[in-house]
Design a protein around this motif. Structure first.
Motif, PDB file in Angstrom:
ATOM      1  N   GLN A   1      56.629  83.179  33.225  1.00 31.81           N
ATOM      2  CA  GLN A   1      56.969  84.128  32.168  1.00 31.81           C
ATOM      3  C   GLN A   1      56.250  83.698  30.887  1.00 31.81           C
ATOM      4  O   GLN A   1      56.311  82.530  30.489  1.00 31.81           O
ATOM      5  CB  GLN A   1      58.490  84.140  31.934  1.00 31.81           C
ATOM      6  CG  GLN A   1      58.999  85.375  31.223  1.00 31.81           C
ATOM      7  CD  GLN A   1      59.203  86.545  32.175  1.00 31.81           C
ATOM      8  OE1 GLN A   1      59.019  86.397  33.375  1.00 31.81           O
ATOM      9  NE2 GLN A   1      59.582  87.699  31.656  1.00 31.81           N
ATOM     10  N   VAL A   2      55.531  84.652  30.259  1.00 31.07           N
ATOM     11  CA  VAL A   2      54.743  84.369  29.054  1.00 31.07           C
ATOM     12  C   VAL A   2      55.184  85.322  27.964  1.00 31.07           C
ATOM     13  O   VAL A   2      55.406  86.515  28.225  1.00 31.07           O
ATOM     14  CB  VAL A   2      53.233  84.540  29.330  1.00 31.07           C
ATOM     15  CG1 VAL A   2      52.409  84.246  28.085  1.00 31.07           C
ATOM     16  CG2 VAL A   2      52.798  83.644  30.480  1.00 31.07           C
ATOM     17  N   ASP A   3      55.353  84.816  26.708  1.00 28.57           N
ATOM     18  CA  ASP A   3      55.754  85.706  25.624  1.00 28.57           C
ATOM     19  C   ASP A   3      54.540  86.362  24.982  1.00 28.57           C
ATOM     20  O   ASP A   3      53.394  86.150  25.399  1.00 28.57           O
ATOM     21  CB  ASP A   3      56.623  84.980  24.591  1.00 28.57           C
ATOM     22  CG  ASP A   3      55.851  83.978  23.742  1.00 28.57           C
ATOM     23  OD1 ASP A   3      54.602  83.921  23.846  1.00 28.57           O
ATOM     24  OD2 ASP A   3      56.493  83.257  22.962  1.00 28.57           O
TER      25      ASP A   3
ATOM     26  N   LEU B   1      52.900  76.358  39.334  1.00 28.04           N
ATOM     27  CA  LEU B   1      52.228  76.842  38.133  1.00 28.04           C
ATOM     28  C   LEU B   1      52.395  75.860  36.980  1.00 28.04           C
ATOM     29  O   LEU B   1      51.456  75.626  36.213  1.00 28.04           O
ATOM     30  CB  LEU B   1      52.783  78.217  37.744  1.00 28.04           C
ATOM     31  CG  LEU B   1      52.241  78.826  36.446  1.00 28.04           C
ATOM     32  CD1 LEU B   1      50.722  78.953  36.491  1.00 28.04           C
ATOM     33  CD2 LEU B   1      52.877  80.186  36.185  1.00 28.04           C
ATOM     34  N   MET B   2      53.578  75.267  36.845  1.00 26.46           N
ATOM     35  CA  MET B   2      53.798  74.297  35.772  1.00 26.46           C
ATOM     36  C   MET B   2      52.886  73.090  35.940  1.00 26.46           C
ATOM     37  O   MET B   2      52.330  72.577  34.959  1.00 26.46           O
ATOM     38  CB  MET B   2      55.264  73.864  35.758  1.00 26.46           C
ATOM     39  CG  MET B   2      55.600  72.850  34.663  1.00 26.46           C
ATOM     40  SD  MET B   2      55.246  73.455  32.979  1.00 26.46           S
ATOM     41  CE  MET B   2      56.589  74.645  32.782  1.00 26.46           C
TER      42      MET B   2
ATOM     43  N   LEU C   1      50.127  78.896  27.235  1.00 28.58           N
ATOM     44  CA  LEU C   1      49.601  78.816  28.598  1.00 28.58           C
ATOM     45  C   LEU C   1      48.189  78.257  28.536  1.00 28.58           C
ATOM     46  O   LEU C   1      47.306  78.831  27.908  1.00 28.58           O
ATOM     47  CB  LEU C   1      49.615  80.203  29.245  1.00 28.58           C
ATOM     48  CG  LEU C   1      49.046  80.305  30.666  1.00 28.58           C
ATOM     49  CD1 LEU C   1      49.806  79.397  31.621  1.00 28.58           C
ATOM     50  CD2 LEU C   1      49.102  81.748  31.148  1.00 28.58           C
ATOM     51  N   ALA C   2      47.967  77.119  29.194  1.00 25.23           N
ATOM     52  CA  ALA C   2      46.726  76.366  29.017  1.00 25.23           C
ATOM     53  C   ALA C   2      45.708  76.601  30.118  1.00 25.23           C
ATOM     54  O   ALA C   2      44.624  76.021  30.075  1.00 25.23           O
ATOM     55  CB  ALA C   2      47.038  74.862  28.926  1.00 25.23           C
TER      56      ALA C   2
ATOM     57  N   LEU D   1      54.111  79.816  27.320  1.00 26.05           N
ATOM     58  CA  LEU D   1      54.667  79.792  28.669  1.00 26.05           C
ATOM     59  C   LEU D   1      56.155  79.485  28.576  1.00 26.05           C
ATOM     60  O   LEU D   1      56.556  78.356  28.289  1.00 26.05           O
ATOM     61  CB  LEU D   1      53.946  78.743  29.514  1.00 26.05           C
ATOM     62  CG  LEU D   1      54.327  78.680  30.995  1.00 26.05           C
ATOM     63  CD1 LEU D   1      54.000  80.003  31.687  1.00 26.05           C
ATOM     64  CD2 LEU D   1      53.603  77.534  31.692  1.00 26.05           C
ATOM     65  N   LEU D   2      56.977  80.488  28.821  1.00 24.02           N
ATOM     66  CA  LEU D   2      58.429  80.343  28.677  1.00 24.02           C
ATOM     67  C   LEU D   2      59.046  79.675  29.896  1.00 24.02           C
ATOM     68  O   LEU D   2      59.977  78.873  29.761  1.00 24.02           O
ATOM     69  CB  LEU D   2      59.068  81.714  28.450  1.00 24.02           C
ATOM     70  CG  LEU D   2      58.562  82.506  27.239  1.00 24.02           C
ATOM     71  CD1 LEU D   2      59.243  83.867  27.174  1.00 24.02           C
ATOM     72  CD2 LEU D   2      58.802  81.727  25.944  1.00 24.02           C
TER      73      LEU D   2
END
Length: 462
Positions: free
Chosen positions: A14-16, A28-29, A43-44, A21-22
């Protein structure tokens, strides 16, 4: 994880609206952290960050292939984005359906000739990164031993990008495989020295992005001695709209557009027809304002004395199909057909990919705006005199001879009002064409439609 790549369950995140990166599933993390990100930070993973940015900018869900890099392997993914609106914020969810890992080949290594090239750089440092911006070779004007400590770490862990807002632009350039020009960074740690980075993307023999080669020039001694905050403040003040006002305006406008489209599409349940129409008008007005913000940001950029473009090997037929694809819904709303060259045709040229696409989107978008419903817009390509040309012809009202020079002036709209234009698109497009060594011209007559032609230096195929 290796194998066929098909996941039993999608990897989700989830991205704001600001790209933070929320939440993320463990896989993915892990990729996010190994790409230089931090929990709760932006998000990198450049490829995923760019896909999210495009999805937010277009205001639509996307589904496409993407590549990333994780330690000693490349990752081929199929990613789906979905815009999610809430009362507090507009967020974007990621679902990675396929995840296939494969080892890096030898292109990720630095050969001895490349290292000798690094040694020959006089008065400059050199940095080589892999596709995830991890440093794999570095020769900098620093104390003995310090350069080797950076090997294996993310470039963004070793250097601070200044001003802070430039971090997102750097990731965008990496995601688009674009050259990085005049990027100021500050060395972390005790020295706090400033450098200016110039970066070139590296592509391996298989056509796969393999990382960047940077040269690092020490910043002006007078500037280097100043407090870092003062330097950042100066850079931001030099680019007030692009660095501060633009992002501040885009966020609320994005929320207005997303919420209005949710209402007009009746996703939350039945709605009176006139209310749905009002919401559609609100979304349209919001997109107009957002386009104006983007135009003003571009205007600020091209009027800076140091503005340059980064020439790429491009294909104008491919760009024509990309631009038409972005505007397909808009054309369909007016029953307008865009007649394109065959996809199998090729017309190589030299020009910056992103800027050339921007010009074509503007030309085809204008043709749609000023053409009658049910008409045809023709896009044609030709070559000659060491130039590659692409033209966009509409069946609109045309432009009188005395007005054909004026339409390329700043804020000139020939008296039109309420047509959704800002009066900046053609001015910016012509400036970009000239910056790429080309031209943008018009041929028209009142009542007989218009033909706009972009000419760029050609690229001879071997």
């Amino acid at each position: 994880m290796t194998g066929s790549g098909k996941l039993a369950e999608p990897v989700r995140g989830q991205v704001d609206f600001d790209g933070m990166l929320l939440s993320a599933d463990p896989l993915l993390m892990r990729l996010h952290l190994r790409s230089g990100g931090a929990e709760g930070g932006a998000l990198a993973v450049p490829e995923l960050a760019e896909l999210c940015r495009i999805s937010r900018r277009l205001g639509m869900n996307l589904s496409r292939a993407a590549q990333a890099s994780d330690d000693d392997c490349r990752i081929d993914m199929w990613v789906e984005t979905r815009l999610v609106s809430s009362e507090k914020d507009q967020q974007l969810s990621l679902a990675i359906i396929d995840w296939k890992e494969r080892p890096h080949d030898d292109t990720g290594k630095i050969d001895s000739a490349r290292e000798r090239d690094f040694d020959r750089l006089e008065g400059r440092g050199a940095i080589r990164t892999d596709a995830a911006l991890r440093i794999i070779a570095q020769q900098m004007p620093v104390e003995a031993g310090q350069a080797s400590d950076a090997i294996g770490q993310s470039l963004l862990d070793i250097y601070d990008v200044i001003p802070p807002s430039a971090h997102a632009r750097l990731l965008e350039s990496v995601a688009e495989r674009q050259p990085i020009r005049n990027q100021r960074v500050r060395e972390k740690g005790g020295s706090q020295r400033l450098f200016v980075l110039q970066g070139q993307p590296l592509i391996d023999k298989g056509g796969i992005f393999a990382g960047y080669r940077f040269t690092a020039t020490p910043d002006d001694p007078e500037t280097s001695g100043k407090d870092a905050k003062a330097v950042a403040g100066k850079l931001i003040s030099d680019s007030l709209f692009g660095s501060q006002l633009g992002p501040a305006l885009r966020q609320p406008l994005g929320k207005i557009i997303a919420n209005a489209e949710t209402i007009s599409s009746k996703l939350e349940g039945p709605l009176r027809g006139d209310y749905a129409s009002y919401a559609k008008d609100i979304a349209s007005a919001g997109r107009h304002l957002l386009d104006l913000v983007n135009d003003l940001s571009d205007l600020e950029a091209i009027e800076r004395p140091e503005f340059t473009v980064a020439p790429d090997d491009i294909d104008l037929v491919d760009l024509a199909h990309r631009a038409a694809g972005l505007l397909a819904v808009k054309a369909s709303d007016h029953q307008i057909r865009i007649d394109l060259p065959k996809e199998s045709d090729k017309l190589p040229a030299r020009g910056e990919f992103r800027r050339s696409l921007q010009i074509l989107v503007n030309l085809i978008g204008n043709a749609i705006r000023y053409s009658p419903d049910g008409s045809v817009i023709k896009v044609r390509v030709s070559a000659g005199e060491e130039l590659a040309r692409i033209s966009v012809t509409d069946q609109g009202d045309g432009i009188a001879a005395e007005d054909q020079g004026r339409i390329f002036e700043k804020f000139e709209r020939l008296g039109r009002s309420g047509d959704g234009g800002s009066g900046l698109g053609l001015f910016i497009s012509r400036r970009l064409a000239h910056a790429m060594g080309g031209s943008l011209t018009v041929a028209s007559a009142a009542g007989k439609g218009s033909t706009f032609t972009l000419a760029l230096p050609d690229r001879k195929e071997p």
